[in-house]
Design an enzyme around this catalytic site. Structure first.
Site, short mmCIF file in Angstrom:
data_model
loop_
_atom_site.label_atom_id
_atom_site.label_comp_id
_atom_site.label_asym_id
_atom_site.label_seq_id
_atom_site.Cartn_x
_atom_site.Cartn_y
_atom_site.Cartn_z
N ASP A 6 1.07 -1.18 0.40
CA ASP A 6 0.05 0.56 -0.07
C ASP A 6 0.76 0.96 0.15
O ASP A 6 1.55 1.87 1.33
CB ASP A 6 -1.30 0.26 0.92
CG ASP A 6 -1.85 1.21 1.60
OD1 ASP A 6 -2.11 1.73 0.33
OD2 ASP A 6 -2.71 1.33 1.78
N ASN A 9 1.84 8.94 -0.83
CA ASN A 9 3.08 9.71 -1.07
C ASN A 9 4.32 9.85 0.55
O ASN A 9 4.99 9.94 -0.19
CB ASN A 9 2.33 11.12 -0.83
CG ASN A 9 1.43 10.98 -2.24
OD1 ASN A 9 2.29 11.19 -3.34
ND2 ASN A 9 0.31 11.15 -2.17
N THR A 10 4.25 9.24 1.33
CA THR A 10 4.53 9.46 2.48
C THR A 10 5.25 8.18 3.03
O THR A 10 6.67 7.69 3.20
CB THR A 10 3.84 10.09 3.82
OG1 THR A 10 3.32 11.58 3.20
CG2 THR A 10 4.89 10.52 5.20
N HIS A 11 4.55 7.29 2.76
CA HIS A 11 4.94 5.88 3.34
C HIS A 11 4.10 4.91 2.62
O HIS A 11 3.29 4.56 2.30
CB HIS A 11 4.53 5.63 5.60
CG HIS A 11 5.14 6.31 5.96
ND1 HIS A 11 4.56 7.28 6.23
CD2 HIS A 11 6.35 6.08 6.35
CE1 HIS A 11 4.56 8.31 7.49
NE2 HIS A 11 6.23 7.64 7.71
N ASP A 111 -6.29 4.38 -3.56
CA ASP A 111 -6.42 4.75 -2.70
C ASP A 111 -7.21 4.60 -2.12
O ASP A 111 -7.95 3.64 -0.82
CB ASP A 111 -5.28 5.78 -2.07
CG ASP A 111 -5.58 6.87 -2.12
OD1 ASP A 111 -5.53 6.70 -3.28
OD2 ASP A 111 -4.91 7.86 -1.55
N ARG A 112 -8.68 5.42 -2.95
CA ARG A 112 -9.32 5.81 -2.70
C ARG A 112 -10.57 4.70 -2.78
O ARG A 112 -11.81 4.10 -2.30
CB ARG A 112 -9.94 6.72 -3.60
CG ARG A 112 -9.22 7.93 -3.15
CD ARG A 112 -9.98 9.57 -3.86
NE ARG A 112 -11.25 10.18 -3.31
CZ ARG A 112 -11.32 10.87 -4.17
NH1 ARG A 112 -10.62 11.71 -4.49
NH2 ARG A 112 -12.33 11.74 -3.62
N THR A 135 -1.79 12.02 3.75
CA THR A 135 -0.73 12.99 3.50
C THR A 135 -1.53 13.99 2.44
O THR A 135 -1.71 15.35 3.09
CB THR A 135 0.14 12.33 2.79
OG1 THR A 135 1.37 12.14 2.84
CG2 THR A 135 0.54 14.04 1.55
N THR A 186 3.44 31.62 20.67
CA THR A 186 3.30 31.09 18.71
C THR A 186 2.83 30.01 18.32
O THR A 186 1.56 29.98 17.66
CB THR A 186 4.21 32.17 18.04
OG1 THR A 186 4.59 33.40 18.43
CG2 THR A 186 3.84 31.57 16.14
#
Length: 260
Positions: A6, A9-11, A111-112, A135, A186
């Site tokens: 699977d 974009n990140t993992h 993914d969807r 992501t 902040t």
């Protein structure tokens, strides 16, 4: 055994599944478009050794990927080292849902697709809203097995990173769960506004979907932040962190039966 990839974009999650689809183990690594099939085999081989799995036990491989370069790498990897034609999730596969007239199905991400496939298997004959917190955060809306629409917006960590990247004086701030909406400095002000604003956004979207469609929905959350969102957003009915992995396997078996 089956191997499921699977790729986000990140993992990139690599899962080992029993023949009945039960997920035995999942390994996560950073998604890297430059990884070669030979480099990936080194990682993969060590993963098999840790779990005492022999190469000849692997019956099939399947992938859902939003990163085309990694998809190609996995195709070469499966063929070169296992002589397997990897199953790739896309819109050309037989799907258990249809699109309402007016919806453009072209380009729907894998993914969807897998989220919808598994949600329909686990919760048939229900109106569904499926949130996938990654992501990017996506949501899919279905009346029974008819896809009527959805949406995409930046994931919460993406939002944090975008604020830092587009402003000169605001510091880089890590994601943080914070209940107050009144930050005292902040950093805390950024954290509380983004985190609580994100929760409010999800709640509002669910409310508006129900209002617009005029029906009730069963709401599912998956993805990295699904557990947290499930705790904060009472409108979410259930969290399912492995919905995507199981969805890849379900779609594979569904198409395997049809193609026999």
């Amino acid at each position: 055994m089956y191997i499921v990839f699977d790729v986000g974009n990140t993992h990139m999650c690599t899962s080992i599944l029993r023949n009945d689809g039960f997920v035995l183990e999942t390994f996560r690594k950073s998604t890297d478009e430059k990884t070669t099939e030979d480099e990936f085999f080194t990682f993969f081989k060590s993963m098999l050794e840790v779990n005492e799995i022999q190469i000849d036990e692997i019956k099939g491989m399947m992938v859902s990927s939003v990163v085309p370069m990694v998809t190609q790498m996995l195709k070469f990897f499966a063929k070169k080292y296992f002589n397997i034609d990897i199953f790739i999730v896309d819109m050309d596969k037989h799907l258990p849902f249809v699109f309402e007239e007016g919806n453009n199905s072209k380009g729907m991400g894998p993914d969807r697709i897998i989220d919808i496939v598994q949600a329909l298997k686990e919760y048939p004959d229900r109106n569904l809203i499926i949130f996938d917190f990654g992501t990017a955060t996506t949501y899919e809306v279905l009346k029974k097995n008819v896809y009527i629409g959805g949406g995409i917006f930046p994931g919460i960590r993406t939002t944090f990173n975008a604020l830092f990247g587009r402003t000169a004086r605001i510091p880089k701030v890590d994601y943080c769960e914070i209940d107050t909406v009144l930050g005292k400095d902040t950093v805390e002000q950024i954290q509380c506004a983004i985190f609580n604003g994100y929760i409010g956004q999800v709640k509002y979207l669910i409310e508006k979907i129900k209002e617009e469609v005029g029906e009730d929905f069963f709401v599912i959350a998956t993805g990295g932040l699904s557990k947290i969102m499930g705790e904060k957003v009472e409108e979410i009915n259930i969290c399912s962190s492995r919905l995507s992995i199981r969805g890849i396997y379900t779609l594979y078996k569904m198409n395997e039966k049809i193609n026999k």
